[in-house]
Motif scaffolding. Structure first.
Motif, mmCIF file in Angstrom:
data_model
loop_
_atom_site.group_PDB
_atom_site.id
_atom_site.type_symbol
_atom_site.label_atom_id
_atom_site.label_comp_id
_atom_site.label_asym_id
_atom_site.label_seq_id
_atom_site.Cartn_x
_atom_site.Cartn_y
_atom_site.Cartn_z
ATOM 1 N N SER A 96 7.625 10.928 3.410
ATOM 2 C CA SER A 96 7.251 10.121 2.087
ATOM 3 C C SER A 96 8.364 9.569 1.339
ATOM 4 C CB SER A 96 6.188 10.787 1.528
ATOM 5 O OG SER A 96 5.905 10.023 0.044
ATOM 6 N N VAL A 97 9.182 10.667 1.333
ATOM 7 C CA VAL A 97 10.467 10.550 0.539
ATOM 8 C C VAL A 97 11.331 9.512 1.148
ATOM 9 C CG1 VAL A 97 12.853 11.539 0.241
ATOM 10 C CG2 VAL A 97 10.679 12.992 -0.640
ATOM 11 N N VAL A 98 11.578 9.558 2.525
ATOM 12 C CA VAL A 98 12.476 8.541 3.192
ATOM 13 C C VAL A 98 11.929 7.039 2.726
ATOM 14 C CG1 VAL A 98 13.297 7.637 5.443
ATOM 15 C CG2 VAL A 98 13.053 10.219 4.922
ATOM 16 N N LEU A 99 10.615 7.012 2.918
ATOM 17 C CA LEU A 99 9.917 5.793 2.819
ATOM 18 C C LEU A 99 10.321 5.388 1.508
ATOM 19 C CD1 LEU A 99 6.695 6.063 4.556
ATOM 20 C CD2 LEU A 99 8.450 4.652 5.238
ATOM 21 N N MET A 100 10.013 6.392 0.425
ATOM 22 C CA MET A 100 10.284 5.699 -0.754
ATOM 23 C C MET A 100 11.798 5.420 -1.076
ATOM 24 S SD MET A 100 9.022 7.853 -4.480
ATOM 25 C CE MET A 100 7.545 8.121 -4.147
ATOM 26 N N ALA A 101 12.559 6.137 -0.432
ATOM 27 C CA ALA A 101 14.100 5.695 -0.690
ATOM 28 C C ALA A 101 14.119 4.293 -0.177
ATOM 29 C CB ALA A 101 14.731 6.713 0.178
ATOM 30 N N LEU A 102 13.523 3.611 0.719
ATOM 31 C CA LEU A 102 13.538 2.282 1.066
ATOM 32 C C LEU A 102 12.996 1.379 -0.134
ATOM 33 C CD1 LEU A 102 12.565 2.696 4.974
ATOM 34 C CD2 LEU A 102 14.993 2.453 3.950
ATOM 35 N N GLY A 103 11.739 1.732 -0.572
ATOM 36 C CA GLY A 103 11.419 1.212 -1.654
ATOM 37 C C GLY A 103 12.008 1.192 -2.851
ATOM 38 N N LEU A 104 12.481 2.173 -3.170
ATOM 39 C CA LEU A 104 13.489 2.098 -4.436
ATOM 40 C C LEU A 104 14.766 1.426 -4.106
ATOM 41 C CD1 LEU A 104 12.660 5.651 -5.912
ATOM 42 C CD2 LEU A 104 11.871 3.584 -6.676
ATOM 43 N N ARG B 262 0.842 -1.190 0.083
ATOM 44 C CA ARG B 262 0.048 0.008 -0.125
ATOM 45 C C ARG B 262 0.960 1.135 -0.096
ATOM 46 N NH1 ARG B 262 -5.364 -0.635 1.020
ATOM 47 N NH2 ARG B 262 -5.227 1.725 1.719
ATOM 48 N N ARG B 263 1.728 1.442 0.832
ATOM 49 C CA ARG B 263 2.578 2.784 1.096
ATOM 50 C C ARG B 263 3.331 3.078 -0.064
ATOM 51 N NH1 ARG B 263 2.840 1.192 7.450
ATOM 52 N NH2 ARG B 263 0.855 1.631 8.001
ATOM 53 N N PHE B 264 4.262 2.195 -0.202
ATOM 54 C CA PHE B 264 5.181 2.397 -1.484
ATOM 55 C C PHE B 264 4.626 2.753 -2.611
ATOM 56 C CE2 PHE B 264 8.446 0.596 -4.417
ATOM 57 C CZ PHE B 264 9.189 1.710 -4.631
ATOM 58 N N PRO B 265 3.743 1.617 -3.314
ATOM 59 C CA PRO B 265 3.248 1.841 -4.318
ATOM 60 C C PRO B 265 2.220 3.117 -4.413
ATOM 61 C CG PRO B 265 1.941 -0.117 -3.358
ATOM 62 C CD PRO B 265 3.372 0.421 -2.530
#
Length: 335
Positions: A259-267, A90-93
């Motif tokens: 949100s940017v930090v979470l996206m960094a983990l996902g990417l 949910r969160r990353f996508p």
């Protein structure tokens, strides 16, 4: 859509949802069913507001209501495995989907610019001569030369780790340095465009464009997409510094920064996949069509992940931010 009429019609249901959410530990069976129903309706209302009347203050308020209600519906205790699942489902996508208006244009412009640079270099011998000495170009573009041998220069496992680390740093730089008005992101993008254009142009001039595409496509499609997602999100963060909207600049940067930090983990996880492909598939003995096919499939899976799963999560109220229980409370602001 008349926002005032819409709010007047549904405000009592939202207030009731907030009331039930606060009492979630003491609800009767009928009230628990009502909580679930009101939560589903509020999530639909949030999706409607985002699509037709994106009032930032109203959307932010209703998002908080929906997130708290979802926590009450799903339970307050979240095991680590469940948080892990929620992050990737949910969160990353949702975070990637919410940024697509930024990263898709970045991707299109960057690829077009790389193509223009490649054509310019390939069609102008004087430009090639200015780039490098003839013997250096020969060493790069010849069969078995530096461009081809690069992908098998180290054992596959160590090569994958090195590529992953490098690409993860590039993506993190695009994301985190975006706060500096997006200027470092533009520099990183420009360097990326020049590197691709230079290699492609020199290989095309040597009559080996097919080799270039056959080697870069398997891993490059998803790898470049991840970098473009990071760059687009970094630019959005930079724009938030310039124009935070109706929120205070601190509140806006807090939300976007999380949100940017979470996206960094996902990417980083996406780039791990591309590193494995680059180390084990790109230099493999598979026919070109098979290697390219693997890259295309990986790219299509990522797009489906973002534009199907991510779109659904965003429509349900997911913002890509941390769970509301994990963030500090903020006071309302107007502007």
């Amino acid at each position: 859509m008349d926002v005032d009429v819409f709010v007047a019609a549904h405000r009592p249901a939202w207030d009731r949802l907030e009331h039930l959410t606060k009492r979630s530990r003491k609800l009767t069976g009928a009230e628990a069913d009502e909580l679930v129903l009101l939560y589903q309706r509020a999530a639909t209302h949030l999706s409607t507001l985002r699509a037709k009347a994106p009032d930032p203050a109203l959307v932010e308020h209703l998002s908080a209501v929906v997130i708290r209600a979802r926590s009450a519906v799903t339970g307050t205790h979240s095991p680590a495995w469940r948080e892990f699942g929620l992050f990737f489902s949910r969160r990353f996508p949702a975070a990637v989907y919410r940024s697509w208006h930024w990263w898709v244009p970045v991707m299109v412009v960057s690829l077009l610019a790389s193509g223009v640079v490649s054509a310019w270099i390939a069609l102008n011998p004087e430009v090639q001569a200015a780039v490098a000495a003839p013997e250096e170009i020969q060493q790069l573009t010849a069969p078995g030369g530096d461009f081809e041998s690069y992908y098998s220069s180290d054992p596959a496992a160590s090569f994958a780790a090195r590529v992953w680390t490098n690409n993860a740093w590039v993506a993190a730089g695009c994301l985190l340095l975006g706060v500096l008005f997006g200027l470092p992101v533009l520099y990183i993008l420009g360097s990326n465009v020049l590197n691709i254009g230079l290699s492609g142009g020199l290989m095309a001039a040597a009559g080996r464009l097919d080799v270039f595409l056959g080697l870069i496509t398997p891993h490059g499609l998803l790898e470049l997409t991840a970098v473009f997602v990071a760059a687009g999100t970094g630019l959005r963060l930079g724009w938030t510094v310039i124009d935070p909207g109706r929120r205070t600049r601190a509140a806006a940067l807090g939300a976007e920064g999380r949100s940017v930090v979470l996206m960094a983990l996902g990417l980083a996880c996406v780039l791990l996949v591309t590193g494995v492909i680059e180390a084990f598939v790109t230099p493999s003995g598979l026919p070109t069509w098979a290697r390219v096919g693997i890259g295309v499939v990986a790219e299509l899976v990522f797009f489906a992940y973002v534009f199907i799963l991510g779109r659904r999560a965003a429509a349900a109220g997911e913002t890509g931010d941390l769970d509301a229980r994990l963030t500090a409370a903020t006071t309302p602001s107007s502007g």
